[in-house]
Design an enzyme around this catalytic site. Structure first.
Site, mmCIF file in Angstrom:
data_model
loop_
_atom_site.group_PDB
_atom_site.id
_atom_site.type_symbol
_atom_site.label_atom_id
_atom_site.label_comp_id
_atom_site.label_asym_id
_atom_site.label_seq_id
_atom_site.Cartn_x
_atom_site.Cartn_y
_atom_site.Cartn_z
ATOM 1 C CG ASP A 76 -1.930 1.077 1.176
ATOM 2 O OD1 ASP A 76 -2.560 1.221 0.112
ATOM 3 O OD2 ASP A 76 -2.101 1.790 2.174
ATOM 4 C CD GLU A 79 -5.527 0.760 -2.915
ATOM 5 O OE1 GLU A 79 -6.686 0.872 -2.553
ATOM 6 O OE2 GLU A 79 -4.563 1.069 -2.206
ATOM 7 C CG ASP A 114 -0.968 2.929 5.398
ATOM 8 O OD1 ASP A 114 -2.079 3.272 4.957
ATOM 9 O OD2 ASP A 114 -0.076 3.738 5.727
#
Ligand SMILES: [Zn+2]
Length: 417
Positions: free
Chosen positions: A202, A290, A372
């Site tokens: 992340d 992501e 996170d």
């Protein structure tokens, strides 16, 4: 595997060469403005503009007959041609953006370039482009000294595993750089050195990135946050700059100082990103990240500083080619996959999770975990299916429940160009 790679060197030109560099940058700017004016004229009367090739042909006719353009021969003719190509591309991107065919923020119509207000830059794609030891050789400009050895690229050129496609010269904070775009033959392993290894990452706001790997280890890379640490210096410099009288020598000096701090910060950041992404690509076969809408996020003022500071887009671009070079793969989670809102233990999805909430606490199963880390754990779950779907078809897929899209292993994407 053939990949496109950029090699950048800082130049150390003599005073005469500095003048020649300046002249070429001016020529590129002139050609851009000249072409843009021609395109605007034609657009007003005929509703269309000229292509890069047409502009080049027009220019070749006009430069011989217009005495005001008699200076053209002082610079390499390649520079004009490349400027027309750039303009062609800019116009094309503008059209695509207007039609909604282009990702990212909406682009406006190309603008005229003002001296001192635009980036000094020009490019060569033909002619003598060479490098040897601590020097580079460019058309018309001749051999220019560099601050560091060009060995890295030169070894590949001599071994015949690289071919220079173009050389772009730019000026940043009073220093000239040349960036070679080269086609490089890279030996890519058939298999990753650690088959089966995976990590979900992340891209954090507080840290550079947080990852959770297939063994459950939490990998945290703090990142230098160069803008964060140098912010005070930068703020002082910009305040001092604002106090200087416009047009004064002091203002010019403070502007140069400001630009130097910015350039330094950018260098530190790119360095840190390269180190982090190289480490990830070497250690893990599958990296899941992501798909952040960077352009959209940058519009959000709260996030803008952190996002641009850490360079999310850059991280992804680097990971894409570095995983490929290591025989691994980068899997990009679907933009709509709620990695931060989903509980990594029980799968409950929260409807809301403000960015200020740094800890994820699940109302259903009672999990309390760093925000996170929770997101990284969710992303890691996509790794297995991602590798499979990639080998099956190699294209973006989106299997229902997991909801992710895998990314084709693209040959290296150049950076810094
Ligand atoms: Zn839960």
């Amino acid at each position: 595997m053939k990949v496109t790679q950029a090699y950048r060197f800082a130049l150390d030109p003599s005073p005469a060469q500095q003048r020649a560099l300046q002249s070429h940058a001016g020529a590129a700017r002139f050609a851009w403005n000249w072409g843009l004016a021609r395109c605007q004229e034609r657009y007003r009367t005929e509703g269309k503009w000229y292509s890069g090739t047409e502009l080049h042909r027009l220019w070749n006719l006009e430069k011989k007959f217009d005495p005001a353009l008699a200076w053209w021969g002082e610079n390499s003719k390649c520079v004009y041609q490349e400027a027309f190509r750039d303009l062609d591309r800019a116009l094309g991107n503008f059209i695509k953006s207007r039609k909604g065919e282009r990702k990212g923020r909406r682009l406006g119509f190309p603008r005229f370039k003002k001296r001192g207000k635009c980036r000094d830059s020009f490019r060569f794609s033909t002619g003598t482009i060479r490098c040897a030891g601590p020097t580079v050789t460019l058309p018309r400009l001749g051999t220019i000294a560099t601050y560091e050895s060009t060995r890295k690229l030169n070894c590949r050129l001599e071994a015949g595993t690289a071919r220079i496609l173009s050389a772009t010269v730019t000026r940043t904070a009073q220093r000239w750089f040349v960036s070679f775009t080269a086609e490089v033959e890279r030996a890519v392993p058939q298999r990753h050195a650690r088959p089966g290894s995976a990590i979900g990452i992340d891209l954090g706001v507080k840290t550079l990135l947080v990852g959770v790997d297939d063994r459950g280890n939490v990998v945290t890379i703090p990142g230098p946050r160069p803008l964060g640490t140098a912010l005070r210096k930068l703020r002082d410099a910009s305040r001092a700059h604002a106090r200087k009288r416009p047009g004064s020598a002091n203002r010019r000096k403070s502007a140069a100082r400001l630009a130097r701090i910015h350039a330094k910060v950018a260098n530190v950041r790119v360095d840190a990103l390269h180190k982090a992404t190289s480490m990830l690509a070497a250690r893990y076969q599958t990296v899941v990240a992501e798909d952040l809408n960077v352009a959209g996020m940058s519009r959000n003022r709260l996030l803008a500083r952190a996002v641009s500071d850490q360079g999310f887009g850059q991280v992804r671009r680097m990971l894409r080619y570095k995983t490929a070079w290591n025989g691994g793969v980068l899997v990009i989670a679907d933009r709509f996959y709620a990695s931060s809102k989903t509980c990594s233990a029980c799968g409950t999805v929260k409807t809301k999770l403000p960015l200020s909430e740094r800890t994820y606490s699940c109302q259903t199963c009672g999990l309390v975990i760093d925000r996170d880390v929770n997101a990284a754990r969710n992303l890691l779950k996509l790794a297995a299916s991602g590798a499979e779907s990639l080998s099956a078809c190699g294209a973006a897929v989106r299997p229902g429940a997991a909801g992710h899209a895998s990314v084709r292993q693209e040959p290296g994407t150049p950076y810094g160009v």
